[in-house]
Design an enzyme around this catalytic site. Structure first.
Site, PDB file in Angstrom:
ATOM      1  N   ASP A 411       0.843  -1.192   0.000  1.00 16.15           N
ATOM      2  CA  ASP A 411       0.000   0.000   0.000  1.00 16.15           C
ATOM      3  C   ASP A 411       0.882   1.247   0.000  1.00 16.15           C
ATOM      4  O   ASP A 411       2.107   1.182   0.153  1.00 16.15           O
ATOM      5  CB  ASP A 411      -0.974   0.009   1.182  1.00 16.15           C
ATOM      6  CG  ASP A 411      -0.310   0.294   2.512  1.00 16.15           C
ATOM      7  OD1 ASP A 411       0.929   0.401   2.553  1.00 16.15           O
ATOM      8  OD2 ASP A 411      -1.034   0.432   3.513  1.00 16.15           O
ATOM      9  N   ASN A 419      -4.042  12.874   0.063  1.00 18.15           N
ATOM     10  CA  ASN A 419      -5.433  13.328  -0.074  1.00 18.15           C
ATOM     11  C   ASN A 419      -5.649  14.661   0.624  1.00 18.15           C
ATOM     12  O   ASN A 419      -6.340  15.545   0.099  1.00 18.15           O
ATOM     13  CB  ASN A 419      -6.395  12.284   0.498  1.00 18.15           C
ATOM     14  CG  ASN A 419      -6.607  11.113  -0.436  1.00 18.15           C
ATOM     15  OD1 ASN A 419      -6.537  11.256  -1.649  1.00 18.15           O
ATOM     16  ND2 ASN A 419      -6.846   9.926   0.130  1.00 18.15           N
ATOM     17  N   ASP A 428      -7.054   9.985  -6.346  1.00 15.70           N
ATOM     18  CA  ASP A 428      -7.582   8.983  -7.282  1.00 15.70           C
ATOM     19  C   ASP A 428      -6.644   8.806  -8.472  1.00 15.70           C
ATOM     20  O   ASP A 428      -6.427   7.682  -8.946  1.00 15.70           O
ATOM     21  CB  ASP A 428      -8.964   9.407  -7.773  1.00 15.70           C
ATOM     22  CG  ASP A 428     -10.026   9.269  -6.686  1.00 15.70           C
ATOM     23  OD1 ASP A 428      -9.752   8.598  -5.663  1.00 15.70           O
ATOM     24  OD2 ASP A 428     -11.134   9.813  -6.861  1.00 15.70           O
ATOM     25  N   GLU A 454      -5.988   2.210  -0.397  1.00 14.12           N
ATOM     26  CA  GLU A 454      -4.727   2.329  -1.132  1.00 14.12           C
ATOM     27  C   GLU A 454      -3.941   1.025  -1.111  1.00 14.12           C
ATOM     28  O   GLU A 454      -2.751   1.003  -1.445  1.00 14.12           O
ATOM     29  CB  GLU A 454      -3.879   3.471  -0.562  1.00 14.12           C
ATOM     30  CG  GLU A 454      -3.319   3.246   0.834  1.00 14.12           C
ATOM     31  CD  GLU A 454      -4.279   3.640   1.941  1.00 14.12           C
ATOM     32  OE1 GLU A 454      -3.808   3.869   3.061  1.00 14.12           O
ATOM     33  OE2 GLU A 454      -5.504   3.737   1.682  1.00 14.12           O
TER      34      GLU A 454
END
Length: 548
Positions: A411, A419, A428, A454
């Site tokens: 991840d 974010n 995204d 993620e």
């Protein structure tokens, strides 16, 4: 036997002349014996016997009644109780003729005889019998027979019972009371028919829309001819056939044909002799010209696998149960195989014999594309395009007994900060690019999935732990060296675990998750290998993070 009148006695002269020269058939009988005492020349001609033979014959040789009944009739005539009879007489050639006999006693030379005058009514009887046949036909035929007068105001003057039924008339009087023109949907058409009959004398099976006395619309086939009454009046004699049911069937057939011709589905009909008798517009457009016989059509129109299924399964099932439905394919004129849903229907006649085989084939290509798209969406992550967790779980189950596969779980490090700083849209885009970068480093047989958020998972079939670790390290390095646009660079942490023999899937997933957790705890941007339980887990760290 000699004649009863051998001499020309003056008182008997007139009688003898009337007996012998009269053109009517005459016999003189002895009422006691039934012997023909005398006969005139007309009798010889009628019965076909010479006069000499006819005189002296018994009447029973001519009259076909039994002798006792003949005696009864002669007694009735002799006593004047009955003087008119209807008999059947046999001629010399054996022919039986119907006759009317007028007979009564006469006295000749002091003796009583029966003087009979015979009239041949055979032709009259035949004509009467024929008239009875015609009358029976007139009243009992299921088609309408009529006579009417011409012109716009023409009316019926004779109808049979079928006319009452056809036109919903409660009685002849009701039909006689209406104008013929009132039975036409367009009364002006009646005048046209009348004019045509007057001009040309006849029409044959003219199909016309009419209406009954109750207002019901019907179709009839009219055959009529101009005729003339004995008094010189012109009339029309005709036949009316009710063809409403047939016209309704034709209308329904035309509607169905229009529907079939407008349908985008492939529709064909084959008769019991395997001749193709109908192919709709869509079918003609799809496959072009086809052979006439069904076996050749199947070989040309369908790819081999579909043709085999239709012959071995489709047609045989339809013949046995009445119908078959399944998937097949059509080979289009451009050579492309079109997937179709096919229905084959076997129709049988009243005797159970095959009448025809019909088939309808509907294009499944769009449905299959949509089905594939739905299946893809159901098994793939909408944002990144890689497998989703549900589909990945199914793939893990499929690979359960296929060697010793390995898992890589990774991840993004500090993804929340991405974010928070750049926004979720940028986050995204990072996930999308990360999936593309990772996919580019894997084989076609390797499976990449978005595990959640993620987190990503890679299934490596038939890879050792060492090779899996090398792939994970290559992925880590490639990701760290990639520019993620406005975000810049990112790093990822990796866990690697190979499945042990007979290891449960949930335990395998737990071990790779723990390896990723250790990579996070070891400072991130590194690869951790999952060792069997209770064994130390070695770490592969990037040199730059040795002292993180």
């Amino acid at each position: 036997m000699s004649t009863l009148f051998p001499a020309a006695e003056p008182p008997d002269l007139l009688y003898r002349q009337m007996f012998r020269t009269n053109p009517a058939v005459k016999l003189l009988l002895d009422p006691q014996t039934g012997i023909i005492v005398d006969a005139n020349p007309a009798a010889a001609v009628f019965y076909g016997y010479p006069l000499e033979q006819l005189r002296g014959m018994k009447i029973s040789a001519i009259n076909v009644l039994p002798p006792e009944q003949i005696r009864e009739r002669m007694a009735a005539a002799h006593s004047r109780r009955q003087q008119f009879f209807e008999f059947q007489h046999r001629l010399a050639n054996g022919e039986i003729r119907d006759v009317h006999v007028f007979t009564g006693p006469v006295t000749v030379d002091g003796r009583e005889y029966l003087h009979s005058i015979i009239f041949d009514i055979s032709e009259q009887k035949r004509q009467h019998a024929q008239l009875e046949v015609y009358r029976d036909l007139f009243y009992n035929l299921p088609i309408g027979l009529y006579r009417n007068t011409p012109g716009a105001d023409g009316r019926f003057i004779a109808v049979n019972p079928a006319m009452l039924e056809i036109f919903d008339a409660p009685s002849e009087a009701a039909l006689f009371a209406c104008r013929v023109a009132d039975l036409y949907e367009e009364p002006a058409n009646r005048q046209a028919i009348s004019d045509e009959l007057l001009a040309h004398g006849a029409i044959h099976r003219r199909e016309l829309p009419l209406r009954t006395l109750s207002g019901r619309s019907i179709w009839v086939a009219l055959t009529a001819r101009r005729s003339q009454e004995p008094d010189g009046r012109v009339v029309f004699d005709g036949i009316v056939e009710d063809i409403t049911t047939r016209k309704q069937a034709e209308t329904l057939r035309d509607r169905l044909t229009h529907l079939l011709e407008a349908s985008p589905d492939f529709v064909s009909i084959t008769d019991a002799q395997q001749q193709v008798v109908y192919l709709n517009a869509a079918a003609r457009e799809m496959v072009g010209d086809i052979p006439e016989r069904l076996p050749e059509v199947i070989g040309q129109v369908h790819p081999e696998w579909a043709a085999q299924r239709i012959c071995e399964e489709g047609i045989s099932t339809a013949l046995e149960t009445g119908h078959w439905q399944g998937e097949s394919a059509i080979r289009l004129r451009n050579g492309v195989d079109l997937p179709v849903s096919q229905l084959i229907v076997a129709r049988r006649d009243r005797d159970g014999q095959l009448d025809c085989l019909s088939t309808i084939m509907r294009d499944l290509s769009e449905a299959k594309r949509q089905q594939a798209a739905l299946a893809y969406l159901a098994g793939h992550d909408r944002l990144t395009g890689v497998m989703n967790r549900l589909r990945f779980d199914e793939e893990l189950e499929r690979h359960r007994d296929r060697g010793r596969p390995c898992l890589i779980m990774f991840d993004i490090d500090h993804f929340k900060q991405v974010n928070d700083r750049f926004g979720h849209a940028a986050g995204d885009r990072v996930l999308q690019k990360l999936a593309q970068v990772a996919q580019a480093q894997l084989r076609e047989t390797d499976l990449l999935a978005r595990w959640g958020g993620e987190e990503f998972m890679v299934l490596l079939p038939d890879r050792s732990l060492e090779v899996a670790a090398e792939i994970a390290e290559r992925l880590r390095q490639t990701i760290a060296d990639t520019d993620f646009d406005e975000v810049g660079t990112i790093t990822c942490s990796f866990g690697v675990a190979c499945r042990a023999n007979d290891e449960r899937q949930d335990n395998w997933l737990r071990r790779v998750d723990e390896a990723l957790y250790r990579a996070k705890a070891a400072g991130r941007n590194c690869v951790q290998l999952a060792a069997p339980e209770r064994e130390p887990c070695p770490a592969l760290r990037h040199p730059a993070y040795d002292h993180a």
